[in-house]
Design a protein around this motif. Structure first.
Motif, PDB file in Angstrom:
ATOM      1  N   LEU A  12     -46.536 -13.103 -51.815  1.00  0.00           N
ATOM      2  CA  LEU A  12     -45.835 -14.115 -51.294  1.00  0.00           C
ATOM      3  C   LEU A  12     -46.603 -14.933 -50.325  1.00  0.00           C
ATOM      4  N   ALA A  13     -47.622 -14.298 -49.686  1.00  0.00           N
ATOM      5  CA  ALA A  13     -48.480 -15.093 -48.772  1.00  0.00           C
ATOM      6  C   ALA A  13     -49.144 -16.036 -49.482  1.00  0.00           C
ATOM      7  N   ALA A  14     -49.708 -15.830 -50.827  1.00  0.00           N
ATOM      8  CA  ALA A  14     -50.223 -16.592 -51.713  1.00  0.00           C
ATOM      9  C   ALA A  14     -49.355 -17.848 -52.131  1.00  0.00           C
ATOM     10  N   ALA A  41     -47.202 -15.870 -41.876  1.00  0.00           N
ATOM     11  CA  ALA A  41     -48.166 -16.497 -40.791  1.00  0.00           C
ATOM     12  C   ALA A  41     -49.770 -16.090 -41.504  1.00  0.00           C
ATOM     13  N   VAL A  42     -49.902 -15.308 -42.425  1.00  0.00           N
ATOM     14  CA  VAL A  42     -51.331 -15.163 -42.793  1.00  0.00           C
ATOM     15  C   VAL A  42     -51.337 -15.406 -44.251  1.00  0.00           C
ATOM     16  N   GLN A  43     -52.079 -16.510 -44.603  1.00  0.00           N
ATOM     17  CA  GLN A  43     -52.122 -16.882 -46.046  1.00  0.00           C
ATOM     18  C   GLN A  43     -53.541 -17.121 -46.465  1.00  0.00           C
ATOM     19  N   PRO A  44     -53.775 -16.952 -47.731  1.00  0.00           N
ATOM     20  CA  PRO A  44     -54.904 -16.956 -48.321  1.00  0.00           C
ATOM     21  C   PRO A  44     -55.392 -18.487 -48.186  1.00  0.00           C
ATOM     22  N   PRO A  45     -56.869 -18.889 -48.213  1.00  0.00           N
ATOM     23  CA  PRO A  45     -57.210 -20.035 -48.277  1.00  0.00           C
ATOM     24  C   PRO A  45     -56.909 -20.716 -49.672  1.00  0.00           C
ATOM     25  N   ASP A  46     -56.880 -21.884 -49.910  1.00  0.00           N
ATOM     26  CA  ASP A  46     -56.499 -22.426 -51.242  1.00  0.00           C
ATOM     27  C   ASP A  46     -57.329 -21.986 -52.423  1.00  0.00           C
ATOM     28  N   THR A  47     -58.671 -21.556 -51.920  1.00  0.00           N
ATOM     29  CA  THR A  47     -59.540 -20.958 -52.997  1.00  0.00           C
ATOM     30  C   THR A  47     -58.949 -19.787 -53.456  1.00  0.00           C
TER      31      THR A  47
END
Ligand SMILES: Nc1nc2c(c(=O)[nH]1)N[C@H]1C(S)=C(S)[C@@H](COP(=O)(O)OP(=O)(O)OC[C@H]3O[C@@H](n4cnc5c(=O)[nH]c(N)nc54)[C@H](O)[C@@H]3O)O[C@H]1N2
Ligand SMILES: Nc1nc2c(c(=O)[nH]1)N[C@H]1C(S)=C(S)[C@@H](COP(=O)(O)OP(=O)(O)OC[C@H]3O[C@@H](n4cnc5c(=O)[nH]c(N)nc54)[C@H](O)[C@@H]3O)O[C@H]1N2
Ligand code: SF4
Ligand code: SF4
Ligand code: SF4
Ligand code: SF4
Ligand code: SF4
Ligand SMILES: [Mo]
Lengths: 315, 958, 243
Positions: free
Chosen positions: B742-744, B749-755
């Motif tokens: 879901l973060a992806a 609040a904590v999401q992976p960088p687009d990479t």
């Protein structure tokens, strides 16, 4: 089997020595040998020396030479022990033969009896020696009916050649007779060796990696991994390998150098007589010894032991 | 001349040897625990004239019951190895040269305390403290926590964290050494990718039991040696495809409706409702009631209720509408829908797995027949967590086990989850005849605690242990700017569930100063300069590399604790020489990796059996001494004096929580409190008197269904093994994974960088998936057509045993094994020399042909090749001349992907993907010797090695 | 003495039975044998080049591995090899000194290293490669069947078995009296079709090997549509289950 220098020397030298002793004893009894004191005693001692070099060489390869005396204890079951016993015993009639030759004269009954007994004992030693090999089931190239006659025949032939080379200096006639004997035996050796090798090359081994492991019911068996990486005692002692081509070449050398060329030299020597014979017969004898040495090397090198089946090798 | 005075001879003609058939074996026998590997067998050490006469398997010991493996039997040669270190060493030459001077302990401890003290006073995370397969991780981890560095881990990240994590997040236990097939009752045993494993003696004994009982044993393994050789059926699978194979079995079981639905609804989350709300922040999460409890749809009342309600009749398929209007579906529905898909049909996977579709179908049928038609019924009443009494225990006698053939792939986490899924569908988790938890498992799912390390401060300890189990993005160890907290980048978007750390990225990251520079690399019992590194040449280069600007090493300080002259020793600045396993106190702790069995908890100790004859100290004693010198909290009293005299003192007196310490046996002042209780000053004596182990048996009604067995959970709680007695519901569907996903997808609040978004979205599937191993997917497969893997040799433990005069005779060099047909096609002959060429490097080695190997796979024994000069061996030892290390061709990074260098690892856990390696084989030119061959290491002061070894304890002359 | 003791009816024949069906080739038996015996009856079991180029030594037990057959029915078989304590062992009869002998009381074949001259002939006479010459000590050594264990009154009775037997993790090694048809080992041999290695040599080994079990041929099932329990997920819609 590992063609160790000591055992090859043992069987080559002692074979020639006992062969020589045999012909000395028998032909002296037959009255063919020159009656000279200067011949008899050195001849007997040369024969005994050859035999002794061999025996000595064989004790050197023991782990405990100082205990070698124990080897005569098991004559009831062990051919090696028997060889020891008989070879030691042979010194008695042989030395008696020499002594009688010197004291009673070469053609005295006592000399002739001692000579014949020494001759027979010597040959019995060679036979025992042959039986050491012939009684080893794991080595199919040894454990067969060819080996005892082969070894005895080669002993007689090399002994005859050596004796011919020596005796011709004293008595050309005796030299010719010995040479003739050596010639005939040489041809016999050629036949015997060829028969032996043909048999050896054709007769399949009754043991295979399948029978050694009992896994043949599943399929052909191959070794995947040996127990240890480096060669161990078993493989060094019993896993000697020689290429087929190399073996064939050496067989040719053994026959050629050991018997074919000597046969020609002997015949020429017989025809030309002395002095040519005094040159030709020693050369023939020396070549015979070299040939027998090569033959004996092959006798070991081409013998395979069933233990190598466990290491994935053919026997 | 021979030495032993064993008999006399009488007679000459018929010599008779008079033999003493009752020689005295030993002056003294001491029990302890073997450490020739991590199996932890009990041993009896027989001593005669002060030397070791014999090491015997302790017949009373619960792990090995008297047996001993080849390694354990060679302990004598380890004890007397010439490669033993004998004094602290300080580097005097260049790093890696092996030039040292011997120093006194006082100086060594002073140097270490100075380096570490400076770090702790400034920036504690600049200490990276990493250990290998040490059996004191609860202690070393605690030391790191007290020091205040988040940079602690042991070898698990490159070993088998995939197994640990997949198991803990799915069934609350795991394969590895934490579970066992029910050897006494299993009728069908399916084993995936195991050569030796940590439980190596028990597995061998267990396999023999299966054979004796006529149970069927199937081994899924690309290679047919060792355990696989005696399998009733060998499935020579293509490496990295087990997930597909298992999901095809799942497909078949679902298709034929041969699954244990009763087990599923009672013991798993099959009926739990999953919210269907695509695009929303709650999509894919469990529907929960007001109290946060997951709900299921009750057929009788036609409403959603607490999924734990006893007696409810949950629906397992069909979409439902929740009271709040959201749509939801039972887990089972999602699962069945996915795996019934034709993608998972045997025909669809057969070619990729190298297993015929018919075979897959048959195995599925055999599994089902055994589980259901040959079920076991034990006359053993028990009570479940809902208070219901069951008169019998139903057993599904199908057991599974898996290890590094699964975990050492970049798809290992999901593949391992797939195997657990298969077990759950068959109802074969901790039932009679199936796979069973070993104490202290099961643990609650999802597992706790979470990792700690954020915001480490000078002179302060961490608030929790560095390693843990994140349950969602909020538990990642990321600084506020999103940068990694840890040097190895565990618990970042690179490896969110890097539960055991990522030791394999440590050196590269430390070298690059990415994410930050460190000051000191402190390592213990890990040969990072050689066999435990991917690409060891590069690891050695980075450890010896200097910053041209400063002329200083890029990794400023390296301290290393080892007992032997390993390749890594040569790369340290300061070497702390350890004792051997027979010279020290150790504890195989309940807090760490104990020796518990399905019958109950157990732990063990090592006691010094011999006094060291060198100036060496137990590493744990040294850590305590350093902790005291550094005045770490917990190591010093208020007056600054030491809390613990030494490790033995710590073992007895340390309490992690009140009543809970390293050892569970004989606690309480009087020794009468098992599991929990006050420290007992006589505890070690009690252990020694009992053969150096303690074990407790749960009552018979507690031995199965432990996840839902009231008696078990109560007993476990009483012993301090578990905090609560609630049912542990097995997780077919793994919600924490969905939280990362879901973060992806842009939530939270904590999401992976687009990479990383796509990667996280893809690999954090809450249900098991299969994907081709990452390296394979990233390279041109035709150029590297073969899989290359290693196997544990049964008689060698990693690099430890090349110094062992007996064991090295068995493997002083290794071959590259390949299928005879594959070799023939390449014109390669038996014993030929070849190059194994990977995308990054090549290694030259000698070939051995075989039939019992997957034709697309080549393999070799692990860690036989050694660096010349190490391990007390002569420079031209076969280990370095002909032996080779496959690691040279394994890269620690995947090919760059859009500028990113991902670790060659599982994207979920960061587990090193050793077995993803692909190679091409080419015939090699002369000379017949291995390559690459790094320069010969110089020896520090090792004793001269004898040319002939005539070891005999108690014999007259030598 | 090197004549073979006359065999009597019911003669005790101590030996090993090795189960090739469970042997995983772990070398435990070989190493534990080495460990016991290097300080045992034949102490020491010398090692040469222990830390050098060609490490090798005296081992009384060595573990090979083989592959038999090719294709689906081929197998990998691990194969420990030690003295078989033959009933007709030429290794005994060829010995010139009486150092090599077979014990009348239990059939164990031993070497008296006090009088062995190290001629190696017995090793030539052993088809199985079970004799190990200690080149350093100059005498022949071999498996003693752990003669210093099996009767040892200083060892608890239950542990009076050969080291290799007690250590084998796969329980692939069994020790007992193969002369007694009622013994556990004899029965195991009868049950499992235990066999002799190289019976053609006529040595009549006492040790027996149990063959890898024959696996039932695996019949593959054809795709069985009929087996399918309906299609799709909804087939479980009406299943009444209780939590
Ligand atoms: N190609 C390939 N590489 C692999 C693997 C693989 O399967 N294939 N497996 C990986 C796995 S799972 C692991 S766990 C690692 C293992 O790799 P490492 O953990 O590096 O293991 P080892 O080589 O066993 O040894 C580490 C060090 O421990 C030291 N040691 C031994 N006993 C003691 C002692 O009592 N005290 C101290 N202080 N030190 C001691 C040894 O001398 C050695 O230097 O290898 C990994 N590397
Ligand atoms: N004797 C000995 N025992 C040891 C060790 C040792 O060094 N020596 N090391 C210890 C350590 S640290 C560990 S981590 C454990 C590891 O124990 P294992 O898991 O037994 O270790 P590996 O040798 O890595 O075994 C992996 C097996 O998986 C197979 N395999 C590889 N890829 C695949 C695949 O894709 N699918 C399947 N099905 N199989 C595959 C390999 O052929 C091999 O047989 O062993 C421990 N025990
Ligand atoms: S498996 Fe072997 S090495 Fe490992 S602990 Fe047990 S006996 Fe020791
Ligand atoms: S110990 Fe047992 S399993 Fe291991 S090699 Fe020996 S006989 Fe085989
Ligand atoms: S196996 Fe060899 S050494 Fe043992 S008794 Fe038989 S022939 Fe003799
Ligand atoms: S080596 Fe020793 S035991 Fe063997 S035959 Fe010669 S003397 Fe007898
Ligand atoms: S019986 Fe004793 S001597 Fe013989 S192989 Fe076994 S351990 Fe070695
Ligand atoms: Mo590992």
């Amino acid at each position: 089997m590992n063609p160790a220098f000591s055992v090859i020397l043992l069987t080559t030298a002692s074979g020639a020595g006992y062969g020589m002793l045999f012909w000395l004893g028998i032909l002296d009894a037959a009255g063919v040998m020159p009656p000279n004191l200067s011949f008899g005693i050195p001849a007997i001692f040369i024969a005994l020396a050859l035999a002794s070099i061999g025996l000595l060489a064989s004790t050197l390869h023991l782990g405990h030479p100082e205990r070698a005396w124990r080897a005569i204890s098991q004559w009831r079951s062990s051919w090696l022990s028997r060889e020891g016993v008989v070879s030691l015993f042979t010194y008695l009639p042989a030395l008696a033969f020499a002594a009688a030759w010197g004291i009673a004269g070469p053609h005295a009954v006592v000399t002739m009896v001692a000579g014949v007994v020494a001759a027979l004992c010597g040959m019995l030693t060679v036979f025992c020696q042959a039986m050491i090999y012939a009684s080893l089931p794991p080595v199919r190239q040894w454990h067969n009916r060819f080996v005892p006659p082969n070894l005895v025949l080669l002993s007689l032939a090399s002994g005859a050649a050596c004796l011919a080379a020596m005796v011709t200096f004293w008595l050309s006639g005796a030299g010719r007779i010995m040479a003739a004997v050596a010639f005939v035996l040489g041809l016999g050796c050629i036949a015997a060796k060829i028969a032996y090798w043909r048999w050896m090359d054709r007769e399949p081994s009754s043991s295979t990696i399948e029978s050694a492991t009992g896994l043949g019911t599943i399929g052909a068996v191959r070794q995947l991994e040996a127990p240890h990486i480096e060669e161990n005692f078993l493989l060094r002692e019993m896993g000697f390998r020689i290429g087929r081509k190399h073996g064939d070449r050496l067989r040719g050398i053994a026959i050629g150098v050991g018997f074919v060329v000597p046969a020609i030299l002997l015949i020429v020597g017989i025809i030309l007589g002395n002095p040519a014979a005094t040159v030709l017969f020693p050369i023939a004898a020396a070549m015979t010894l070299v040939g027998v040495y090569v033959e004996r090397w092959l006798f070991f090198a081409q013998a395979t032991h069933t233990v190598t089946l466990y290491y994935g090798r053919a026997v | 001349m021979t030495s032993a005075p064993r008999g006399r001879t009488r007679g000459f003609a018929s010599p008779v040897e008079l033999i003493d058939t009752s020689p005295r074996v030993a002056d003294e026998v001491k029990t302890t625990t073997c450490y020739m590997c991590a199996c932890r067998c009990g041993i009896r050490v027989h001593l005669k004239d002060g030397r070791i006469r014999w090491i015997q398997g302790n017949p009373d010991h619960p792990v090995n019951r008297g047996v001993l493996c080849a390694k354990g039997s060679a302990g004598i040669m380890q004890q007397y190895s010439p490669a033993r270190l004998s004094k602290p060493l300080l580097r005097v030459g260049e790093r890696g040269s092996g030039e040292f001077k011997e120093i006194e302990w006082e100086e060594a401890l002073g140097i270490a305390a100075e380096w570490l003290g400076n770090i702790r006073a400034t920036e504690p995370r600049k200490l990276a403290f990493f250990t290998g397969r040490d059996q004191s991780q609860s202690f070393t981890g605690w030391w790191a926590k007290q020091f205040g560095t988040p940079n602690f881990a042991a070898h698990g990240g490159f070993c088998s964290v995939n197994m640990a994590a997949a198991g803990l997040y799915s069934v609350g236990g795991s394969f590895w050494e934490f579970g066992d097939p029910d050897w006494e009752r299993t009728k069908y045993f399916l084993m995936f990718g195991v050569a030796e494993d940590h439980d190596s003696n028990p597995i061998k004994t267990g396999l023999a039991k299966l054979k004796e009982r006529g149970a069927k044993y199937v081994s899924v393994n690309p290679v047919r040696t060792g355990y696989s050789a005696i399998a009733d059926e060998w499935i020579g699978i293509r490496p990295g495809t087990d997930g597909l194979f298992v999901l095809a079995l799942v497909h078949e079981l679902l298709r034929t409706d041969r699954i244990d639905l009763d087990f599923l609804v009672r013991y798993t989350n099959a009926a739990w409702l999953v919210i269907r709300n695509p695009g929303a922040a709650d999509d894919g999460l469990f529907a929960r009631d007001a109290d946060g409890r997951p709900v299921a749809w009750d057929r009788a009342n036609d409403l959603a209720m607490d999924a734990g309600t006893a007696g409810m009749q949950p629906r397992i398929v069909g979409e439902v509408k929740l009271p709040d209007g959201r749509m939801a579906m039972p887990v089972f529905h999602l699962l069945a829908e996915r795996y019934l898909d034709g993608r998972y049909a045997p025909e669809a996977v057969a070619d990729r797995c190298g297993v015929p579709a018919d075979t897959i179908r048959r195995i599925a049928r055999e599994l089902a027949e055994t589980a259901f038609d040959q079920q076991i019924v034990l006359d053993q009443p028990w009570t479940d967590t809902s208070g219901r009494r069951h008169e019998t225990m139903i057993g599904r006698p199908v057991a599974m086990h898996a290890m590094r053939g699964i975990s050492a792939h970049s798809n290992g986490f999901h593949t391992c989850r797939a195997i657990h899924l298969l077990q759950m569908l068959l109802g074969a988790v901790d039932t009679p005849g199936s796979w069973r938890y070993k104490s202290p498992y099961p643990r609650p799912i999802p597992p706790g605690p979470t990792p700690y390390g954020k915001g480490s401060l000078p002179m302060a300890m961490l608030s929790g242990m560095a390693l843990g189990n994140p349950l969602g993005p909020e538990h990642l160890l990321l600084e506020d700017d999103g940068s990694p907290v840890r040097i190895d980048k565990a618990f970042t978007w690179d490896a969110p569930i890097g539960a055991h750390g990522l030791m394999h990225t440590l050196i590269a990251n430390a070298h690059a100063g990415d994410p930050y520079k460190i000051d000191t690399l402190f390592m213990y019992m890990a040969n990072m300069a050689w066999n435990s590194s991917m690409n060891p040449g590069e690891a050695a280069r980075m450890m010896t590399d200097k910053d041209p600007a400063t002329g200083e090493y890029r990794i400023p300080h390296i301290i290393y604790g080892d007992a032997y002259y390993s390749e890594m020793v040569a790369h340290a600045d300061l070497v702390l020489p350890d004792t051997t396993y027979l010279e020290r106190w150790d504890c195989i702790s309940l807090l760490d990796r104990p020796i518990g069995s399905p019958e109950g908890p157990a732990d063990a100790i090592r006691q010094p059996v011999l006094a060291p004859d060198r100036d060496v100290r137990p590493f744990q004693d040294v850590l305590i001494e350093l902790g005291t010198r550094l005045k770490l909290p917990g190591f010093v009293k208020d007056d600054g004096s030491a809390v613990y005299r030494d490790y033995a003192d710590y073992i007895v007196n340390h309490q992690r929580r009140p009543g809970i310490g390293p050892l569970g046996g004989w606690r309480g002042a009087d020794g009468n409190s098992p599991g929990m209780g006050a420290p007992n000053p006589k505890q070690l004596e009690r252990y020694v008197a009992n053969g150096c182990f303690w074990s407790h048996h749960h009552p018979p009604e507690a031995l199965y269904y432990k996840h839902a067995n009231a008696a078990y959970l109560a007993d476990a709680k009483r012993l301090g093994l578990i905090d609560g007695t609630a049912q542990i519901v097995l997780q077919l569907y793994c919600e924490p994974l969905q939280k990362f996903r879901l973060a992806a997808e842009g939530h939270g609040a904590v999401q992976p960088p687009d990479t990383h978004r796509e990667r996280i979205r893809l690999y954090f599937d809450p249900l098991p998936i299969w994907y081709p191993p990452l390296e394979q997917a990233a390279i041109e497969q035709a150029a590297y057509p073969l899989h290359a893997i290693t196997q544990r040799p049964p008689a060698m433990y990693h690099s430890w045993h090349s110094q062992n005069a007996w064991l090295r005779q068995i493997y002083s060099q290794n071959r590259l094994f390949m299928h005879h047909r594959t070799a023939a096609a390449l014109g390669i002959e038996e014993d030929g020399w070849v190059w194994a060429i990977s995308r990054t490097a090549r290694v030259k080695c000698q070939v051995k042909l075989m039939d019992g190997v997957n034709p697309d796979t080549v393999w070799t024994w692990n860690a036989i090749g050694k660096r010349s000069g190490a391990w007390g061996l002569v420079a031209d030892a076969p280990e370095s001349q002909n032996g080779f290390l496959l690691n040279h061709v394994i890269s620690e990074f995947l090919p760059p992907d859009r500028g990113l260098r991902h670790a060659n690892a599982d994207p979920v856990t960061g587990q090193a993907a050793w077995y993803d390696l692909r190679v091409r084989i080419e015939r090699a030119e002369a000379p017949a010797e291995t390559a690459p061959r790094p320069a010969t290491l110089r020896h520090p002061k090792l004793p001269p090695a004898p040319d002939i070894l005539r070891y005999a304890a108690g014999a007259a002359a030598n | 003495m090197t004549s073979i003791p006359t065999q009597t009816a019911g003669q005790k024949k101590l030996g090993l039975v090795i189960d090739l069906d469970t042997c995983v080739g772990c070398h435990a038996c070989a190493v534990n044998c080495k460990e016991w015996n290097t300080s045992g009856h034949f102490a020491p079991l010398t090692d040469f080049d222990p830390y050098q180029e060609h490490p090798q030594g005296v081992w009384l037990n060595r573990v090979h591995s083989y592959e038999a057959g090719t294709g689906p029915n081929s197998r990998t078989v691990h194969f420990p090899r030690s003295c078989l304590h033959c009933e007709q062992p030429a290794c005994v009869t060829v010995c010139p000194t009486g150092a090599s002998y077979k014990r009348a009381e239990d059939g164990i074949v031993l070497v008296n290293t006090e009088i062995c001259i190290g001629c190696k002939l017995c090793s030539w006479a052993c088809p199985y490669g079970a004799r190990e010459f200690d080149e350093d000590q100059g005498v022949m050594k071999k498996c003693t069947l752990c003669i210093d264990r099996i009767y040892n009154e200083n060892i608890p009775e239950a542990e009076r078995v050969p080291a290799c037997v007690s250590t084998c993790p796969a329980h692939a090694r069994h020790f007992g009296d193969l002369g007694d048809p009622a013994s556990a080992v004899s029965q195991l041999v009868a049950e499992r079709g235990g066999y002799d290695l190289m019976p053609e040599t006529g040595y009549k080994p006492v040790n027996k090997y149990l063959p890898p079990r024959r696996r039932p041929p695996v019949a593959e099932t054809a795709p069985a549509e009929a087996e399918s329990a309906g299609t799709g997920v909804l087939r479980w819609i009406d299943r009444v289950l209780s939590r």
